[in-house]
Scaffold this motif. Sequence first.
Motif, PDB file in Angstrom:
ATOM      1  N   THR A  16      -5.228  -3.251   0.524  1.00  0.00           N
ATOM      2  CA  THR A  16      -4.088  -2.357   0.772  1.00  0.00           C
ATOM      3  C   THR A  16      -4.561  -1.046   1.385  1.00  0.00           C
ATOM      4  O   THR A  16      -3.948  -0.519   2.322  1.00  0.00           O
ATOM      5  CB  THR A  16      -3.322  -2.081  -0.533  1.00  0.00           C
ATOM      6  OG1 THR A  16      -2.911  -3.324  -1.108  1.00  0.00           O
ATOM      7  CG2 THR A  16      -2.099  -1.215  -0.271  1.00  0.00           C
ATOM      8  N   CYS A  20      -3.667   0.300   5.107  1.00  0.00           N
ATOM      9  CA  CYS A  20      -3.018   1.603   5.229  1.00  0.00           C
ATOM     10  C   CYS A  20      -3.781   2.495   6.202  1.00  0.00           C
ATOM     11  O   CYS A  20      -3.175   3.196   7.026  1.00  0.00           O
ATOM     12  CB  CYS A  20      -2.925   2.263   3.854  1.00  0.00           C
ATOM     13  SG  CYS A  20      -2.199   3.918   3.853  1.00  0.00           S
ATOM     14  N   TYR A  23      -3.115   1.273   9.725  1.00  0.00           N
ATOM     15  CA  TYR A  23      -1.710   1.516  10.070  1.00  0.00           C
ATOM     16  C   TYR A  23      -1.467   2.977  10.423  1.00  0.00           C
ATOM     17  O   TYR A  23      -0.678   3.292  11.319  1.00  0.00           O
ATOM     18  CB  TYR A  23      -0.813   1.091   8.899  1.00  0.00           C
ATOM     19  CG  TYR A  23       0.663   1.268   9.160  1.00  0.00           C
ATOM     20  CD1 TYR A  23       1.369   0.351   9.943  1.00  0.00           C
ATOM     21  CD2 TYR A  23       1.356   2.346   8.616  1.00  0.00           C
ATOM     22  CE1 TYR A  23       2.733   0.514  10.189  1.00  0.00           C
ATOM     23  CE2 TYR A  23       2.715   2.518   8.848  1.00  0.00           C
ATOM     24  CZ  TYR A  23       3.397   1.601   9.630  1.00  0.00           C
ATOM     25  OH  TYR A  23       4.735   1.770   9.879  1.00  0.00           O
ATOM     26  N   ARG A  24      -2.161   3.873   9.713  1.00  0.00           N
ATOM     27  CA  ARG A  24      -1.970   5.305   9.942  1.00  0.00           C
ATOM     28  C   ARG A  24      -2.896   5.850  11.028  1.00  0.00           C
ATOM     29  O   ARG A  24      -2.907   7.054  11.285  1.00  0.00           O
ATOM     30  CB  ARG A  24      -2.182   6.079   8.634  1.00  0.00           C
ATOM     31  CG  ARG A  24      -1.140   5.745   7.564  1.00  0.00           C
ATOM     32  CD  ARG A  24      -1.305   6.630   6.340  1.00  0.00           C
ATOM     33  NE  ARG A  24      -1.049   8.031   6.629  1.00  0.00           N
ATOM     34  CZ  ARG A  24       0.167   8.579   6.696  1.00  0.00           C
ATOM     35  NH1 ARG A  24       1.242   7.835   6.485  1.00  0.00           N
ATOM     36  NH2 ARG A  24       0.299   9.865   6.967  1.00  0.00           N
ATOM     37  N   TRP A 107      -4.548   8.203   1.080  1.00  0.00           N
ATOM     38  CA  TRP A 107      -3.913   7.078   0.371  1.00  0.00           C
ATOM     39  C   TRP A 107      -3.585   7.471  -1.069  1.00  0.00           C
ATOM     40  O   TRP A 107      -2.519   7.144  -1.595  1.00  0.00           O
ATOM     41  CB  TRP A 107      -4.837   5.871   0.398  1.00  0.00           C
ATOM     42  CG  TRP A 107      -4.232   4.598  -0.106  1.00  0.00           C
ATOM     43  CD1 TRP A 107      -3.119   3.963   0.360  1.00  0.00           C
ATOM     44  CD2 TRP A 107      -4.734   3.770  -1.168  1.00  0.00           C
ATOM     45  NE1 TRP A 107      -2.897   2.796  -0.336  1.00  0.00           N
ATOM     46  CE2 TRP A 107      -3.879   2.653  -1.291  1.00  0.00           C
ATOM     47  CE3 TRP A 107      -5.829   3.866  -2.025  1.00  0.00           C
ATOM     48  CZ2 TRP A 107      -4.075   1.649  -2.229  1.00  0.00           C
ATOM     49  CZ3 TRP A 107      -6.035   2.861  -2.954  1.00  0.00           C
ATOM     50  CH2 TRP A 107      -5.156   1.759  -3.054  1.00  0.00           C
TER      51      TRP A 107
END
Length: 267
Positions: A16, A20, A23-24, A107
């Motif tokens: 995860t 993340c 994705y960012r 995160w």
Amino acid sequence: MTKIGTNPKHANQLATLLYCADYRGHYSHGLNRLDMYIKDVETDVTAATGNPVILKEGPSTGLVDGQNLLGPVVGKFAMQLAIDKAKQSGVGWVVANNSNHFGIAGWYAMEASSEGLLGMAFTNASPLLVPTRAVNPALGTNPISLAAPNGQEPFVLDMATSAVALGKVEIQHRRGEPLPPGWALDAQGRGTTDAAVGMQGRLFPLGGPEETSGYKGYGLACLVEIFCGLLSDANWGQHIRKWKTHERKANLNNVAKQLDVDPMKCV
């Protein structure tokens, strides 16, 4: 990760985090880092199973022993503990030791902002940052993150206190492209744009050389080192294992206690 024996829940937390990061837009800390986590578990530098342990806690504070687990596992545990305390008493401040590389700091900060809280996350790291007027690395990239709830999309600050994360240098090296000025130094302490030289692990502090206020980044890196290394009774500075080496250093403070000496004199 599960094929090499990692606890499935831990592997999911790592997956995860990596997703993340990509994705960012933090490609240096996404799937680019998977091989490092695999090697750390395969070589027993990082524990594949277990659970973090709370060593000490108060209404608003906590000290966590990460049991040498994956950094994302320890970081998520510590942040959830801080969130719980903040909801009960207004503020939660948790530090952890005996942990490993924990990926993007944002995160964890966003975990708190998703609960309607201001979230902050910091970590010290393997020595890569060369202090102002020095030649050799003494501190990590030591990121700082703050996430503040703001409707659907929080405000998120997530930055290294070095001029750039080493992962950015790795990406330039893989592309065969030079580094921008102000990212890295050579062995003589001079700025370099050679990505191969930059891969040796000497980064400018945030701000670059002294003439452009790099000492401010150096100071921020020290702030993080005090929070995450000294306050948590963890390894700090050059006592942290070198980047991507698969040999753990003994916790300096624990060794000092066994010898009954001042840890600041253990060099």
